[in-house]
Write a protein that holds these residues in place. Sequence first.
Motif: not given
Length: 257
Positions: A91-113
């Motif tokens: 559900r959270v992943s789907r919410a990320l898609i629905l909010h049209e998150v960008t690869f840049r946002e995904l990458w920045a978050t992945a880098r931290v985690l």
Amino acid sequence: MLAAAEDRFERVEVASACHLVAEAIEREILSGRLRPGDGVGTEAALCRQFGVNRSTVREAIRMLEQGGLVQRGGDRRLYASLPRYSGLSSRVSRALILHEVTFRELWATARVLEIAAAEQAAENADAAAIDALEENQARAEQALDDPARLAELDSQFHSLMSKASRNRVLDLAREPAGLLFFPTTEMICRRVPKGAARMVAAHRHLIEALKARDAAAAALWMARHVADWRKGFERAGRDLDEPVERVFARHALRAPY
């Protein structure tokens, strides 16, 4: 007072047999034990294995087909398939898609985690966790020419690394973003020369850092690995600020699965 106590709880809803069958098959596909293109089994075989009637199996298959996890071939047999991205996601992943998150946002978050997971895995990984990573690595080394399979193994590697951290909060926090990795990684392995080899080499260095209990080395190699992911995305001709669902949809139309 007794009546109030007796009315405190609501009735429990027991999952139907078709949902249990669908969930069992889905687990096999998402774990990689059933790969895209592998036969799932005939309806008769599934009825026998699960001990249910044919209408239950048919309803379970209908649900899996809607999610894109199962499809019927020209011979009408059932096969595991690559689902549309939103069919895989939580559900959270789907919410990320629905909010049209960008690869840049995904990458920045992945880098931290991912760096945090690698550091803590170096401190906390036990022998079983390292063995699981080694098994994943052996399979990846045999899949360098199979972009889809290698992308699956990369997703599994990062999930195993997170679990090796033995930090359940971190593991749960990274899961929604982690489910978004596969399509981009598959694209990079397919389109970028040496992308697959660099990925597998980074995994090897990360495993060695865990064996040495070297949190600094684990963090360094994960930072390099995630940086390579971004560079590969750009070299594949993608826009960092494009919504991820749009990127994945375009890629799915072109990729020869």
